[in-house]
Write a protein that holds these residues in place. Structure first.
Motif, PDB file in Angstrom:
ATOM      1  N   ASN A   1       0.800  -1.229   0.000  1.00  0.00           N
ATOM      2  CA  ASN A   1       0.000   0.000   0.000  1.00  0.00           C
ATOM      3  C   ASN A   1       0.833   1.278   0.000  1.00  0.00           C
ATOM      4  O   ASN A   1       0.404   2.285  -0.538  1.00  0.00           O
ATOM      5  CB  ASN A   1      -0.955   0.023   1.201  1.00  0.00           C
ATOM      6  N   ASP A   2       1.990   1.248   0.605  1.00  0.00           N
ATOM      7  CA  ASP A   2       2.816   2.452   0.736  1.00  0.00           C
ATOM      8  C   ASP A   2       3.558   2.720  -0.574  1.00  0.00           C
ATOM      9  O   ASP A   2       4.441   1.962  -0.980  1.00  0.00           O
ATOM     10  CB  ASP A   2       3.811   2.266   1.883  1.00  0.00           C
ATOM     11  N   ARG A   3       3.191   3.820  -1.255  1.00  0.00           N
ATOM     12  CA  ARG A   3       3.767   4.139  -2.565  1.00  0.00           C
ATOM     13  C   ARG A   3       5.281   4.340  -2.499  1.00  0.00           C
ATOM     14  O   ARG A   3       6.004   3.906  -3.397  1.00  0.00           O
ATOM     15  CB  ARG A   3       3.099   5.388  -3.148  1.00  0.00           C
ATOM     16  N   ALA A   4       5.774   4.986  -1.459  1.00  0.00           N
ATOM     17  CA  ALA A   4       7.215   5.234  -1.348  1.00  0.00           C
ATOM     18  C   ALA A   4       7.985   3.912  -1.272  1.00  0.00           C
ATOM     19  O   ALA A   4       9.044   3.765  -1.901  1.00  0.00           O
ATOM     20  CB  ALA A   4       7.518   6.097  -0.134  1.00  0.00           C
ATOM     21  N   ILE A   5       7.449   2.953  -0.532  1.00  0.00           N
ATOM     22  CA  ILE A   5       8.100   1.651  -0.439  1.00  0.00           C
ATOM     23  C   ILE A   5       8.017   0.931  -1.781  1.00  0.00           C
ATOM     24  O   ILE A   5       8.986   0.312  -2.228  1.00  0.00           O
ATOM     25  CB  ILE A   5       7.470   0.799   0.691  1.00  0.00           C
ATOM     26  N   ARG A   6       6.856   1.022  -2.453  1.00  0.00           N
ATOM     27  CA  ARG A   6       6.718   0.410  -3.788  1.00  0.00           C
ATOM     28  C   ARG A   6       7.764   0.975  -4.742  1.00  0.00           C
ATOM     29  O   ARG A   6       8.418   0.226  -5.473  1.00  0.00           O
ATOM     30  CB  ARG A   6       5.317   0.668  -4.360  1.00  0.00           C
ATOM     31  N   ILE A   7       7.902   2.299  -4.754  1.00  0.00           N
ATOM     32  CA  ILE A   7       8.879   2.933  -5.645  1.00  0.00           C
ATOM     33  C   ILE A   7      10.288   2.447  -5.333  1.00  0.00           C
ATOM     34  O   ILE A   7      11.059   2.112  -6.242  1.00  0.00           O
ATOM     35  CB  ILE A   7       8.788   4.472  -5.564  1.00  0.00           C
ATOM     36  N   GLU A   8      10.617   2.371  -4.054  1.00  0.00           N
ATOM     37  CA  GLU A   8      11.953   1.916  -3.657  1.00  0.00           C
ATOM     38  C   GLU A   8      12.200   0.473  -4.111  1.00  0.00           C
ATOM     39  O   GLU A   8      13.245   0.154  -4.677  1.00  0.00           O
ATOM     40  CB  GLU A   8      12.104   2.016  -2.136  1.00  0.00           C
ATOM     41  N   LEU A   9      11.224  -0.401  -3.899  1.00  0.00           N
ATOM     42  CA  LEU A   9      11.389  -1.804  -4.278  1.00  0.00           C
ATOM     43  C   LEU A   9      11.399  -1.988  -5.795  1.00  0.00           C
ATOM     44  O   LEU A   9      12.168  -2.801  -6.323  1.00  0.00           O
ATOM     45  CB  LEU A   9      10.293  -2.653  -3.636  1.00  0.00           C
ATOM     46  N   LEU A  10      10.552  -1.249  -6.500  1.00  0.00           N
ATOM     47  CA  LEU A  10      10.552  -1.325  -7.966  1.00  0.00           C
ATOM     48  C   LEU A  10      11.881  -0.838  -8.529  1.00  0.00           C
ATOM     49  O   LEU A  10      12.411  -1.410  -9.491  1.00  0.00           O
ATOM     50  CB  LEU A  10       9.399  -0.505  -8.547  1.00  0.00           C
ATOM     51  N   THR A  11      12.434   0.206  -7.918  1.00  0.00           N
ATOM     52  CA  THR A  11      13.729   0.739  -8.352  1.00  0.00           C
ATOM     53  C   THR A  11      14.827  -0.294  -8.123  1.00  0.00           C
ATOM     54  O   THR A  11      15.711  -0.478  -8.963  1.00  0.00           O
ATOM     55  CB  THR A  11      14.038   2.060  -7.625  1.00  0.00           C
ATOM     56  N   LYS A  12      14.753  -0.992  -6.980  1.00  0.00           N
ATOM     57  CA  LYS A  12      15.740  -2.044  -6.707  1.00  0.00           C
ATOM     58  C   LYS A  12      15.594  -3.191  -7.700  1.00  0.00           C
ATOM     59  O   LYS A  12      16.592  -3.731  -8.184  1.00  0.00           O
ATOM     60  CB  LYS A  12      15.601  -2.551  -5.277  1.00  0.00           C
ATOM     61  N   LEU A  13      14.359  -3.582  -7.995  1.00  0.00           N
ATOM     62  CA  LEU A  13      14.131  -4.653  -8.964  1.00  0.00           C
ATOM     63  C   LEU A  13      14.644  -4.242 -10.342  1.00  0.00           C
ATOM     64  O   LEU A  13      15.269  -5.032 -11.044  1.00  0.00           O
ATOM     65  CB  LEU A  13      12.645  -5.001  -9.037  1.00  0.00           C
ATOM     66  N   GLU A  14      14.418  -2.988 -10.703  1.00  0.00           N
ATOM     67  CA  GLU A  14      14.883  -2.469 -11.995  1.00  0.00           C
ATOM     68  C   GLU A  14      16.410  -2.503 -12.072  1.00  0.00           C
ATOM     69  O   GLU A  14      16.984  -2.790 -13.107  1.00  0.00           O
ATOM     70  CB  GLU A  14      14.362  -1.040 -12.188  1.00  0.00           C
ATOM     71  N   GLY A  15      17.069  -2.236 -10.967  1.00  0.00           N
ATOM     72  CA  GLY A  15      18.532  -2.212 -10.940  1.00  0.00           C
ATOM     73  C   GLY A  15      19.178  -3.573 -10.719  1.00  0.00           C
ATOM     74  O   GLY A  15      20.394  -3.700 -10.788  1.00  0.00           O
TER      75      GLY A  15
END
Length: 144
Positions: free
Chosen positions: A33-47
């Motif tokens: 639910n937390d967008r900031a955490i989603r962005i952080e995890l998606l960024t890690k997955l992307e990298g």
């Protein structure tokens, strides 16, 4: 020959399991639910160095761009959605809705970022697609 066939089957199974694992990881991240955490995890997955196919990369960049859009980070949203569109280019004939969905998000991102020239180019690009989707009609409604 049997050895080669066995090797091929094992490699295929490993590849399919890795692909499914990536899809499961992406779905898990999107359930947070937390967008900031989603962005952080998606960024890690992307990298990460996980093997992603074009469809998965397109989906990853689309959802990352969408989350950045809602976080009002429009420049970063544009950068990621442009990547999504580039990866989804290969499926534009087989899945025009997914491709145009990313074009539509790109249009919105350009609009919020203040780049009206690119916004209009993206709108006309949607209209220029051979296959019509709900995004084609949405674009026509925007322009009228």
């Amino acid at each position: 020959m049997k050895l080669l066939l066995s090797f091929f089957c094992c490699c295929s199974l490993f590849f399919c399991q890795a692909q499914n694992k990536i899809d499961i990881q992406l779905d898990s991240i999107l359930s947070i639910n937390d967008r900031a955490i989603r962005i952080e995890l998606l960024t890690k997955l992307e990298g990460s160095k996980l093997p992603l196919d074009s469809l998965q990369k397109g989906r990853l960049y689309h959802v990352l761009g969408l989350n950045l859009y809602y976080a009002k980070k429009y420049q970063k949203s544009v950068e990621n959605v442009e990547k999504a569109v580039a990866f989804k280019e290969s499926i534009r004939e087989t899945d025009p809705e997914s491709f145009q969905k990313s074009l539509n998000l790109l249009n919105s991102s350009y609009n919020k970022h203040g780049d009206q020239e690119m916004r209009l180019k993206t709108l006309y690009r949607i209209l220029g697609e051979k296959q019509r989707t709900k995004y084609t009609q949405f674009t026509l409604d925007r322009l009228s």
